[in-house]
Design an enzyme around this catalytic site. Structure first.
Site, short mmCIF file in Angstrom:
data_model
loop_
_atom_site.label_atom_id
_atom_site.label_comp_id
_atom_site.label_asym_id
_atom_site.label_seq_id
_atom_site.Cartn_x
_atom_site.Cartn_y
_atom_site.Cartn_z
N GLY A 98 0.80 -1.18 0.04
CA GLY A 98 0.00 0.03 0.06
C GLY A 98 0.84 1.32 -0.08
N GLY A 126 -0.43 4.84 -1.00
CA GLY A 126 -1.32 5.80 -0.29
C GLY A 126 -1.08 6.70 0.30
CD GLN A 127 -3.64 10.80 4.28
OE1 GLN A 127 -4.61 10.13 4.87
NE2 GLN A 127 -3.59 12.18 4.85
CG ASP A 158 -0.45 0.57 -3.84
OD1 ASP A 158 -1.70 0.14 -4.21
OD2 ASP A 158 -0.50 1.35 -3.07
CG ASP A 191 -4.76 -8.61 -4.64
OD1 ASP A 191 -4.88 -8.23 -3.54
OD2 ASP A 191 -5.85 -9.38 -5.37
CE1 TYR A 223 -10.04 1.65 7.73
CE2 TYR A 223 -10.63 3.11 9.42
CZ TYR A 223 -9.72 2.62 8.81
OH TYR A 223 -8.46 3.12 8.96
CE LYS A 277 -7.39 -0.19 9.77
NZ LYS A 277 -6.09 -0.91 9.24
N1 SER Z 1 -8.95 8.50 8.65
C1 SER Z 1 -9.67 7.21 8.74
C2 SER Z 1 -10.81 7.33 8.13
O1 SER Z 1 -11.44 8.54 7.96
C3 SER Z 1 -10.02 6.53 9.88
O2 SER Z 1 -8.76 5.76 10.18
O3 SER Z 1 -11.47 6.34 7.55
#
Ligand code: SER
Length: 313
Positions: free
Chosen positions: A9, A12-13, A35, A53, A143, A147
């Site tokens: 990844g 990503g940010q 990635d 992947d 999400y 986590k």
């Molecule tokens: N910054 C993330 C989100 O907004 C949370 O970990 O999904």
């Protein structure tokens, strides 16, 4: 000691900045970026890259063997807002990528893992102010459930199989190098871009929604400090609470207006408001302070200054 690092990844940010920093610290050739798609030009030019992947165990195993990987940073995930739209895809990506990496470590094919958790592990029944390391969790988003489950599995693999896994519950992250995608805290990045490009921003959360936030430099430093700490100091093997500041959209707008007085902010809350309302507004990170000396450096003032200066140039 010679160690090769794989970042999954990496485009990503967080992954982008982690890749640059790890390459600056350890050398480009020992940090392999990967990635599902290629990243921006500067990332691609900075060192080795593999298309991967993260849910494909065989492909991952092959890359780990080829590059003689020792440490993995697993940054691939579907974030909170997108995950509400594609629950099963989010669960598949967020969980199977984690199991793949945990199982590689269980098989002794890698020796250390970083995996990010989030403030999303908390839920509507969690005390919202100064939220403790150990408290009611009960996340209410796809999400957050992934986590929270991930944290349980990390601790389980550490206890049962002696896997050296380290994790942080990141707050919302504010950065200028790479845009976030699909998160609830993304507004805190978009607002700076729009302030410069349009002089105005319509926020998808209401003005008084207070959420834990952190500037990216602090987040990267925390990650490396955690990873470089002696194993016996790392007492929490689920994920550490981590905190820098708590911000509302109105407060960020005001800090931009100090530098761009004509900046106009408006509000049109959407489905992401309910996600934000289920998360804490501030976080108690005393365990991270005590175990590995964590201390944030960036407040809102410094963050706004860095964001506007770097986005301008
Ligand atoms: N910054 C993330 C989100 O907004 C949370 O970990 O999904």
């Amino acid at each position: 000691m010679h160690k090769n690092i794989l970042i999954i990844g990496a485009c990503g940010q967080i992954g982008t900045e982690l890749t640059f920093t790890l390459r600056a610290n350890y050398g480009s050739e020992v940090v392999i970026a990967s990635d599902i798609r290629e990243g921006n030009e500067s990332l691609m030019a900075s060192g080795p890259f593999e298309l991967l992947d993260a849910t494909d165990y065989d492909a991952l195993e092959e890359i780990v063997a080829y590059w003689e990987i020792d440490e993995v940073y697993l940054m691939a995930a579907m974030l909170s807002a997108t995950a509400e739209k594609f629950p099963m895809r989010a669960w598949n990506l967020n969980m199977n990528s984690l199991f793949n990496v945990l199982n590689l470590a269980k098989e002794k094919k890698i020796s250390k893992i970083f995996w990010p958790s989030s403030i999303a592990v908390f839920g509507p029944n969690t005390p919202r102010e100064n939220t403790a390391q150990n408290t009611i969790m009960e996340p209410s988003t796809v999400y957050g459930i992934s986590k929270q489950s991930g944290e349980r599995w990390c601790e389980y693999y550490h206890n049962k199989f002696d896997v050296d896994i380290r994790s942080i519950r990141y707050p919302g992250l504010i950065s200028w190098k790479t845009m976030p995608g699909g998160g609830t805290t993304d507004y805190a990045v978009e607002i700076y871009h729009k302030a410069l490009s349009d002089g105005a921003y319509t926020c998808f959360l209401n003005e008084s929604t207070s959420l834990p936030m952190m500037f990216m430099d602090d987040a990267i430093r925390a990650t490396l400090e955690l990873m470089e700490s002696d194993a016996e100091k790392i007492k929490v093997r689920s994920a550490y609470n981590l905190s820098a500041m708590s911000l509302t959209p109105a407060e960020i707008a005001a800090s931009i207006q100090e530098r761009i007085p004509s900046f106009e902010m408006s509000y049109a809350p959407d489905f992401r408001q309910a996600i934000a309302d289920s998360w804490p507004s501030s976080i108690d990170d005393s365990r991270a302070q005590k175990d590995w000396n964590w201390k944030a450096e960036f407040d809102l003032e410094k963050t706004t200054k860095e964001m506007l200066a770097n986005l301008k140039s």
